[in-house]
Design an enzyme around this catalytic site. Sequence first.
Site, PDB file in Angstrom:
ATOM      1  CG  HIS A 101      -2.241  -0.929   1.096  1.00 56.67           C
ATOM      2  ND1 HIS A 101      -2.666  -1.622   0.072  1.00 56.67           N
ATOM      3  CD2 HIS A 101      -2.961  -1.557   2.179  1.00 56.67           C
ATOM      4  CE1 HIS A 101      -3.435  -2.381   0.183  1.00 56.67           C
ATOM      5  NE2 HIS A 101      -3.831  -2.506   1.413  1.00 56.67           N
ATOM      6  CG  HIS A 175      -7.895  -0.086   2.485  1.00 54.99           C
ATOM      7  ND1 HIS A 175      -8.658  -0.874   3.562  1.00 54.99           N
ATOM      8  CD2 HIS A 175      -7.098  -0.826   1.963  1.00 54.99           C
ATOM      9  CE1 HIS A 175      -7.916  -1.877   3.670  1.00 54.99           C
ATOM     10  NE2 HIS A 175      -7.169  -2.081   2.725  1.00 54.99           N
ATOM     11  CG  ASP A 248      -6.446  -9.694   1.521  1.00 53.33           C
ATOM     12  OD1 ASP A 248      -6.778  -8.744   0.631  1.00 53.33           O
ATOM     13  OD2 ASP A 248      -5.534  -9.609   2.158  1.00 53.33           O
ATOM     14  CD  GLU A 309      -8.460  -3.022  -0.690  1.00 52.10           C
ATOM     15  OE1 GLU A 309      -7.280  -3.031  -1.203  1.00 52.10           O
ATOM     16  OE2 GLU A 309      -8.816  -3.856   0.308  1.00 52.10           O
TER      17      GLU A 309
END
Length: 348
Positions: A101, A175, A248, A309
């Site tokens: 990130h 996010h 994820d 995202e």
Amino acid sequence: MLKITKEKINNKWYEFTLNSHSMSVSFLNFGGIITKILAPDKYGNKENIVLCYQDYAHYETNPLYLGAIIGRVAGRIKNATIQIQNTEYELDQNESCHHLHGGKKGFHNVLWDFNTFQGEDGIGVTLTYTSPDGESGYPGNVNVKVTYLLTINNEFLIEYEATTDKETVLTLTNHSYFNLSGDLKKLVLDHEVTIDSSRILKLDKDLIPFDIVEDVSETEFDFRRGRLLQEGFVSNNEQNQLVGCGYDHYFLFDQQAANKVIVADNESGRIMKIKTNQPGMVMYTANTMQEGIMLNNLKSKKYLGVCFETQASPASLWLNDLPSITLLTNETYKKQTIFSFDVIEKKK
């Protein structure tokens, strides 16, 4: 009635609130962090449908990346290295030996300049930041503009724009953790999610994508006809278990539906639809969320929210057949994601 308000937070940031006739969106100029989205349920009750820290001081470090703009590159870059025109660049290692990130000085923890605007159909704030050459290890001076816009039709638009003076890599996202129950009344187990996707990226033990699953049919990753999130939480699928019993993963959009994602909570009646020109998204269901941090009404815990995202994947740096995240000097990065809010069953 459309209205923008601005409040000083902790004597160093501003929190903006965009108000329409039936909902509002609040965010900081620090990290572009979305703190509240107040949306009505089927009875007209307005409640916050995103996770936020009770103590705003937690946004300084923001261990959960709550609500923030993520960049320069959203997601994980394996071994924290990139290669551009035969030159290797070493990035921040902030997740074991990998880069996550945007690194330690990611866009989630910088102060953005701002400019407010208002029109007949919507109101918003444009956030701007110049990321200097070498920040977190990335090449190029990158000028970034992110616009938050709320319309009279209960659409919340996030528009991204960026240019660079040196070839670099870039893929931005937001996010926010959504929980359509409102004010965190329950976990997201019963959220029904529909995704326009038949392909995902397969993860290794470090959660680095290493392969493309070309057909998710008859698995817990097939959301094309809608699926409850909890089906993945209790799944024996190795990929679900690998990430802490949940999701994820990066979903590649099929480009078959205008709404790339539809999320519904039947109890509250809230429904959220997502349109975007991004090629895919990471859906993260807070399987590994750090516990014990005080949020809206209770302490953080597993499955308290779900992130959508929208972005291109950094895995394109080492996997073929994925949309590139390279940004050239003669290009302008332009992406948009639109969140629209409604209720499944109108108040009688």
